[in-house]
Design an enzyme around this catalytic site. Structure first.
Site, PDB file in Angstrom:
ATOM      1  N   ALA A  10      41.137   5.363   0.212  1.00  0.00           N
ATOM      2  CA  ALA A  10      42.387   5.730   0.314  1.00  0.00           C
ATOM      3  C   ALA A  10      42.648   6.785  -0.682  1.00  0.00           C
ATOM      4  O   ALA A  10      44.085   6.959  -0.948  1.00  0.00           O
ATOM      5  CB  ALA A  10      43.197   4.207  -0.320  1.00  0.00           C
ATOM      6  N   GLY A  12      42.409  10.813  -2.753  1.00  0.00           N
ATOM      7  CA  GLY A  12      42.499  12.006  -2.235  1.00  0.00           C
ATOM      8  C   GLY A  12      41.457  12.847  -1.713  1.00  0.00           C
ATOM      9  O   GLY A  12      41.632  13.412  -0.810  1.00  0.00           O
ATOM     10  N   ILE A  13      40.271  12.108  -2.021  1.00  0.00           N
ATOM     11  CA  ILE A  13      38.922  12.626  -1.233  1.00  0.00           C
ATOM     12  C   ILE A  13      38.719  11.700  -0.089  1.00  0.00           C
ATOM     13  O   ILE A  13      38.648  12.127   1.017  1.00  0.00           O
ATOM     14  CB  ILE A  13      37.756  12.723  -2.316  1.00  0.00           C
ATOM     15  CG1 ILE A  13      37.719  14.044  -3.335  1.00  0.00           C
ATOM     16  CG2 ILE A  13      36.510  12.956  -1.227  1.00  0.00           C
ATOM     17  CD1 ILE A  13      36.866  13.626  -4.295  1.00  0.00           C
ATOM     18  N   GLY A  14      39.018  10.644  -0.192  1.00  0.00           N
ATOM     19  CA  GLY A  14      38.465   9.432   0.475  1.00  0.00           C
ATOM     20  C   GLY A  14      39.244   9.589   1.770  1.00  0.00           C
ATOM     21  O   GLY A  14      38.752   9.474   2.951  1.00  0.00           O
ATOM     22  N   ARG A  59      40.035  14.205 -12.894  1.00  0.00           N
ATOM     23  CA  ARG A  59      40.147  14.837 -14.057  1.00  0.00           C
ATOM     24  C   ARG A  59      41.965  15.278 -14.194  1.00  0.00           C
ATOM     25  O   ARG A  59      42.398  15.613 -13.034  1.00  0.00           O
ATOM     26  CB  ARG A  59      39.544  16.103 -14.285  1.00  0.00           C
ATOM     27  CG  ARG A  59      38.235  15.758 -14.670  1.00  0.00           C
ATOM     28  CD  ARG A  59      37.516  16.907 -15.233  1.00  0.00           C
ATOM     29  NE  ARG A  59      37.144  18.248 -14.364  1.00  0.00           N
ATOM     30  CZ  ARG A  59      37.002  19.206 -14.634  1.00  0.00           C
ATOM     31  NH1 ARG A  59      37.060  19.816 -15.995  1.00  0.00           N
ATOM     32  NH2 ARG A  59      36.581  20.345 -13.721  1.00  0.00           N
ATOM     33  N   ASP A 128      29.455  22.764  -5.086  1.00  0.00           N
ATOM     34  CA  ASP A 128      28.902  24.049  -5.701  1.00  0.00           C
ATOM     35  C   ASP A 128      28.628  24.932  -4.930  1.00  0.00           C
ATOM     36  O   ASP A 128      28.502  26.264  -5.213  1.00  0.00           O
ATOM     37  CB  ASP A 128      28.004  23.469  -6.885  1.00  0.00           C
ATOM     38  CG  ASP A 128      28.649  22.596  -7.957  1.00  0.00           C
ATOM     39  OD1 ASP A 128      29.737  22.458  -8.312  1.00  0.00           O
ATOM     40  OD2 ASP A 128      27.491  21.669  -8.203  1.00  0.00           O
ATOM     41  N   HIS A 156      26.020  18.838 -11.890  1.00  0.00           N
ATOM     42  CA  HIS A 156      27.441  19.145 -11.306  1.00  0.00           C
ATOM     43  C   HIS A 156      28.286  18.966 -12.663  1.00  0.00           C
ATOM     44  O   HIS A 156      29.218  17.994 -12.590  1.00  0.00           O
ATOM     45  CB  HIS A 156      27.703  18.148 -10.148  1.00  0.00           C
ATOM     46  CG  HIS A 156      29.308  18.542  -9.892  1.00  0.00           C
ATOM     47  ND1 HIS A 156      29.638  19.477  -9.177  1.00  0.00           N
ATOM     48  CD2 HIS A 156      30.115  17.593  -9.731  1.00  0.00           C
ATOM     49  CE1 HIS A 156      30.731  19.521  -8.825  1.00  0.00           C
ATOM     50  NE2 HIS A 156      31.342  18.305  -9.199  1.00  0.00           N
TER      51      HIS A 156
HETATM   52  P1  NAD Z   1      41.770   9.466  -6.355  1.00  0.00           P
HETATM   53  O1  NAD Z   1      42.423   8.705  -7.674  1.00  0.00           O
HETATM   54  O2  NAD Z   1      42.833  10.268  -5.357  1.00  0.00           O
HETATM   55  O3  NAD Z   1      41.043   8.430  -5.261  1.00  0.00           O
HETATM   56  C1  NAD Z   1      40.232   7.645  -5.824  1.00  0.00           C
HETATM   57  C2  NAD Z   1      40.400   6.414  -5.119  1.00  0.00           C
HETATM   58  O4  NAD Z   1      39.219   5.301  -5.462  1.00  0.00           O
HETATM   59  C3  NAD Z   1      41.417   5.702  -5.374  1.00  0.00           C
HETATM   60  O5  NAD Z   1      42.258   5.364  -3.866  1.00  0.00           O
HETATM   61  C4  NAD Z   1      41.474   4.413  -6.038  1.00  0.00           C
HETATM   62  O6  NAD Z   1      42.106   2.995  -5.661  1.00  0.00           O
HETATM   63  C5  NAD Z   1      39.888   4.075  -5.612  1.00  0.00           C
HETATM   64  N1  NAD Z   1      38.972   3.153  -6.402  1.00  0.00           N
HETATM   65  C6  NAD Z   1      39.173   2.951  -7.425  1.00  0.00           C
HETATM   66  N2  NAD Z   1      38.275   2.056  -7.813  1.00  0.00           N
HETATM   67  C7  NAD Z   1      37.712   1.402  -6.888  1.00  0.00           C
HETATM   68  C8  NAD Z   1      36.747   0.541  -6.815  1.00  0.00           C
HETATM   69  N3  NAD Z   1      36.246  -0.339  -7.763  1.00  0.00           N
HETATM   70  N4  NAD Z   1      36.316   0.238  -5.371  1.00  0.00           N
HETATM   71  C9  NAD Z   1      36.986   1.224  -4.400  1.00  0.00           C
HETATM   72  N5  NAD Z   1      37.764   2.076  -4.585  1.00  0.00           N
HETATM   73  C10 NAD Z   1      38.268   2.329  -5.913  1.00  0.00           C
HETATM   74  O7  NAD Z   1      40.769  10.388  -6.784  1.00  0.00           O
HETATM   75  P2  NAD Z   1      39.911  11.635  -5.860  1.00  0.00           P
HETATM   76  O8  NAD Z   1      40.710  12.976  -6.037  1.00  0.00           O
HETATM   77  O9  NAD Z   1      39.659  10.901  -4.586  1.00  0.00           O
HETATM   78  O10 NAD Z   1      38.573  11.867  -6.618  1.00  0.00           O
HETATM   79  C11 NAD Z   1      37.754  10.594  -6.754  1.00  0.00           C
HETATM   80  C12 NAD Z   1      36.574  10.970  -7.553  1.00  0.00           C
HETATM   81  O11 NAD Z   1      35.623  12.122  -7.187  1.00  0.00           O
HETATM   82  C13 NAD Z   1      36.826  11.359  -9.165  1.00  0.00           C
HETATM   83  O12 NAD Z   1      35.839  10.703  -9.932  1.00  0.00           O
HETATM   84  C14 NAD Z   1      36.482  12.993  -9.065  1.00  0.00           C
HETATM   85  O13 NAD Z   1      36.310  13.390 -10.517  1.00  0.00           O
HETATM   86  C15 NAD Z   1      35.366  13.211  -8.265  1.00  0.00           C
HETATM   87  N6  NAD Z   1      35.035  14.374  -7.583  1.00  0.00           N
HETATM   88  C16 NAD Z   1      33.715  14.751  -7.456  1.00  0.00           C
HETATM   89  C17 NAD Z   1      33.459  16.022  -6.961  1.00  0.00           C
HETATM   90  C18 NAD Z   1      32.165  16.366  -6.693  1.00  0.00           C
HETATM   91  O14 NAD Z   1      31.863  17.494  -6.502  1.00  0.00           O
HETATM   92  N7  NAD Z   1      30.993  15.556  -6.899  1.00  0.00           N
HETATM   93  C19 NAD Z   1      34.582  16.755  -6.276  1.00  0.00           C
HETATM   94  C20 NAD Z   1      35.900  16.360  -6.521  1.00  0.00           C
HETATM   95  C21 NAD Z   1      35.887  15.279  -7.216  1.00  0.00           C
HETATM   96  C1  LMR Z   2      34.817  19.588  -8.550  1.00  0.00           C
HETATM   97  O1  LMR Z   2      33.862  20.200  -8.777  1.00  0.00           O
HETATM   98  O2  LMR Z   2      35.853  20.203  -8.247  1.00  0.00           O
HETATM   99  C2  LMR Z   2      34.761  18.246  -9.046  1.00  0.00           C
HETATM  100  O3  LMR Z   2      33.789  17.761  -9.739  1.00  0.00           O
HETATM  101  C3  LMR Z   2      36.016  17.575  -9.582  1.00  0.00           C
HETATM  102  C4  LMR Z   2      36.213  18.168 -10.993  1.00  0.00           C
HETATM  103  O4  LMR Z   2      36.505  17.343 -12.071  1.00  0.00           O
HETATM  104  O5  LMR Z   2      36.324  19.304 -11.387  1.00  0.00           O
END
Ligand code: NAD
Ligand code: LMR
Length: 305
Positions: A10, A12-14, A59, A128, A156
């Site tokens: 649910a 932002g990424i999901g 973040r 990246d 990362h």
């Molecule tokens: P977001 O807050 O929009 O979405 C996170 C979702 O996770 C929410 O819907 C929340 O309800 C859900 N959630 C929380 N705990 C949970 C659980 N125990 N079980 C199932 N769902 C759960 O955040 P986002 O923008 O989607 O980012 C999510 C994560 O991805 C962050 O940690 C962010 O830093 C990371 N991220 C990683 C990369 C990468 O390159 N690897 C890039 C962008 C973001």
């Molecule tokens: C990214 O590289 O965009 C993600 O890891 C999210 C972040 O915290 O920068």
């Protein structure tokens, strides 16, 4: 039957990731799981062969990815417990930050249950790679960002992200250009965090990168395609032979590197590409920070009573 579950669907990424994966011909059942807005999905947690995890907090300006550890570590631990109980052989693709530490958390939970196969657990660092192609293209319009794949090694976050720009055919960047490109790639995430001004971090570009990586895994594991390669953060024991010398030299157990995929996930971890002196200095700076990140993730499980 190819079932993929998205934990954090649910978010932002999901949400966009679910939309993109819904279009995959390889997936017969896409299960969307979240703690909010997706009731009743627990029953779906069986016969799953791939789990993608974008669950957890993103973040805000001024934070590092490591600042997310406090909240996200527990979320990843609990989801990993759920995976072990319901689909222990699944491929696990971790997006949640800090990836350098969350991947070791998944591995340690699986190890506790005797269910860890290092060929099946991945930290998605594809963003990246996507950023690298894009930023190089912005500097040099003659390259095609779709077909110019840049190997990104290390991890990362910040200095652990080491783009190997010297391997781009025909490129001769000046020191000034290298400094600029490297900094943009290492801190590309911060650009988005700042621009969103408190409303989160990269979501759409991450969904794109996550869908690309998931598709590569499915093409290799389900359709049996060979020759697929992505840079990804893995446990180096996924390929004992190829990584033995590197592990002995660096004492690292996890590292992002070009990985070839096969039916069982990792089929080969490619040797490090030849690094320029500039890149070697970047790698030297990355290793101590990676060690701290990995130890923190591992200890979160091993030191817990
Ligand atoms: P977001 O807050 O929009 O979405 C996170 C979702 O996770 C929410 O819907 C929340 O309800 C859900 N959630 C929380 N705990 C949970 C659980 N125990 N079980 C199932 N769902 C759960 O955040 P986002 O923008 O989607 O980012 C999510 C994560 O991805 C962050 O940690 C962010 O830093 C990371 N991220 C990683 C990369 C990468 O390159 N690897 C890039 C962008 C973001
Ligand atoms: C990214 O590289 O965009 C993600 O890891 C999210 C972040 O915290 O920068």
């Amino acid at each position: 039957m190819v079932k993929v579950v998205i934990c954090g669907a649910a978010g932002g990424i999901g949400q966009p990731l679910s939309l993109l994966l819904k279009q995959s011909d390889y997936i017969t059942h896409l299960a969307l799981y979240d703690v909010v807005n997706a009731p009743g999905v627990a029953a779906d947690l069986s016969h799953i062969n791939t789990v993608v995890i974008p669950a957890g907090v993103p973040r805000k300006p001024g934070m590092t990815r490591d600042d997310l550890f406090k909240i996200n570590a527990g979320i990843i631990r609990d989801l990993s417990e759920g995976i072990v109980k319901n689909c222990p052989g699944a491929f696990i693709l971790v997006i949640s930050n800090p990836v350098n530490s969350t991947v070791p958390i998944v591995a340690e939970v699986l190890k506790r249950h005797g269910a860890f196969d290092p060929r099946r657990v991945f930290g998605i660092s594809t963003l990246d790679v996507v950023r690298s192609s894009r930023f190089v293209y912005e500097l040099d319009n003659s390259i095609d960002p779709r077909s110019t794949r840049v190997t990104v090694i290390g991890g990362h976050s910040g200095v652990t992200i080491v783009p190997v720009l010297s391997q781009i055919p025909g490129q001769k960047f000046t020191k000034e250009q290298l400094d600029l490109l490297t900094h943009r790639i290492q801190y590309g995430g911060d650009e988005v965090v700042k621009a969103k001004d408190g409303a989160g971090s990269a979501t759409l570009s991450m969904a794109y990168a996550g869908a690309r990586f998931t598709s590569a895994i499915l093409e290799a594991t389900v359709a049996g395609k060979t020759g697929l390669v992505e840079s990804t953060y893995v446990n180096l024991h996924a390929d004992e032979e190829s990584t033995a010398a590197f592990r002995a030299k660096t004492q690292l157990e996890y590292f992002a590197q070009d990985v070839e995929f096969g039916r069982e996930g990792v089929s080969k971890i490619r040797p490090l590409p030849e690094l320029s002196a500039y890149e070697q200095t970047l790698l030297d700076a990355a290793i101590p920070e990676l060690k701290v990140n990995i130890t923190k993730g591992t200890a979160f499980i091993t030191d817990a009573s």
